[in-house]
Design a protein around this motif. Sequence first.
Motif, PDB file in Angstrom:
ATOM      1  N   SER A 106       0.828  -1.202   0.000  1.00 43.40           N
ATOM      2  CA  SER A 106       0.000   0.000   0.000  1.00 43.40           C
ATOM      3  C   SER A 106       0.863   1.254   0.000  1.00 43.40           C
ATOM      4  N   SER A 107       0.358   2.300  -0.666  1.00 42.39           N
ATOM      5  CA  SER A 107       1.069   3.577  -0.691  1.00 42.39           C
ATOM      6  C   SER A 107       0.921   4.342   0.623  1.00 42.39           C
ATOM      7  N   LEU A 108      -0.058   3.977   1.451  1.00 38.07           N
ATOM      8  CA  LEU A 108      -0.248   4.567   2.776  1.00 38.07           C
ATOM      9  C   LEU A 108      -0.326   3.443   3.803  1.00 38.07           C
ATOM     10  N   ASP A 109      -0.162   3.772   5.080  1.00 31.63           N
ATOM     11  CA  ASP A 109      -0.332   2.780   6.137  1.00 31.63           C
ATOM     12  C   ASP A 109      -1.788   2.330   6.160  1.00 31.63           C
ATOM     13  N   VAL A 110      -1.989   1.028   6.270  1.00 32.58           N
ATOM     14  CA  VAL A 110      -3.347   0.479   6.253  1.00 32.58           C
ATOM     15  C   VAL A 110      -3.541  -0.507   7.399  1.00 32.58           C
ATOM     16  N   ARG A 111      -4.814  -0.730   7.709  1.00 34.23           N
ATOM     17  CA  ARG A 111      -5.231  -1.807   8.609  1.00 34.23           C
ATOM     18  C   ARG A 111      -5.885  -2.873   7.739  1.00 34.23           C
ATOM     19  N   VAL A 112      -5.466  -4.114   7.921  1.00 31.48           N
ATOM     20  CA  VAL A 112      -5.995  -5.219   7.125  1.00 31.48           C
ATOM     21  C   VAL A 112      -6.689  -6.198   8.056  1.00 31.48           C
ATOM     22  N   LYS A 143       1.432 -13.033  -7.089  1.00 29.96           N
ATOM     23  CA  LYS A 143       0.655 -12.935  -5.843  1.00 29.96           C
ATOM     24  C   LYS A 143       0.923 -11.655  -5.055  1.00 29.96           C
ATOM     25  N   LYS A 144       0.941 -10.524  -5.766  1.00 32.17           N
ATOM     26  CA  LYS A 144       1.079  -9.223  -5.114  1.00 32.17           C
ATOM     27  C   LYS A 144      -0.044  -8.310  -5.562  1.00 32.17           C
ATOM     28  N   VAL A 145      -0.579  -7.557  -4.606  1.00 31.45           N
ATOM     29  CA  VAL A 145      -1.617  -6.568  -4.883  1.00 31.45           C
ATOM     30  C   VAL A 145      -1.106  -5.228  -4.386  1.00 31.45           C
ATOM     31  N   TRP A 146      -1.005  -4.251  -5.290  1.00 30.19           N
ATOM     32  CA  TRP A 146      -0.593  -2.899  -4.935  1.00 30.19           C
ATOM     33  C   TRP A 146      -1.829  -2.013  -4.889  1.00 30.19           C
TER      34      TRP A 146
END
Length: 94
Positions: free
Chosen positions: A12-18, A68-71
């Motif tokens: 992610s380009s920003l900090d995220v909560r998953v 197997k990567k998601v941007w």
Amino acid sequence: MKKTVHGWEIISSLDVRVYQDEAGGVAILVDKDDFGDQVPVLLNFDDDGVDVKTLSHLTKSVRVSLDKKVWINWRDEYFEVRTQAMDYIEVERD
């Protein structure tokens, strides 16, 4: 970078909560406490694919690669404090 139960990486380009469940469902939110109610990005992962269920209006783009990567690229202008220069206009009064 976060890793899902099926081995997919979320970048992610920003900090995220998953948040994820055992079946591969994932909810992704930008990690900003003071932003109010956000619409999450909802993805379903399995061993060989990704289903995009919902995109947030804050999402600029989502790219899925074969390794197997998601941007996720976010519209970061919503989270920045922007100032605008204003000209002082003198008003004549009668």
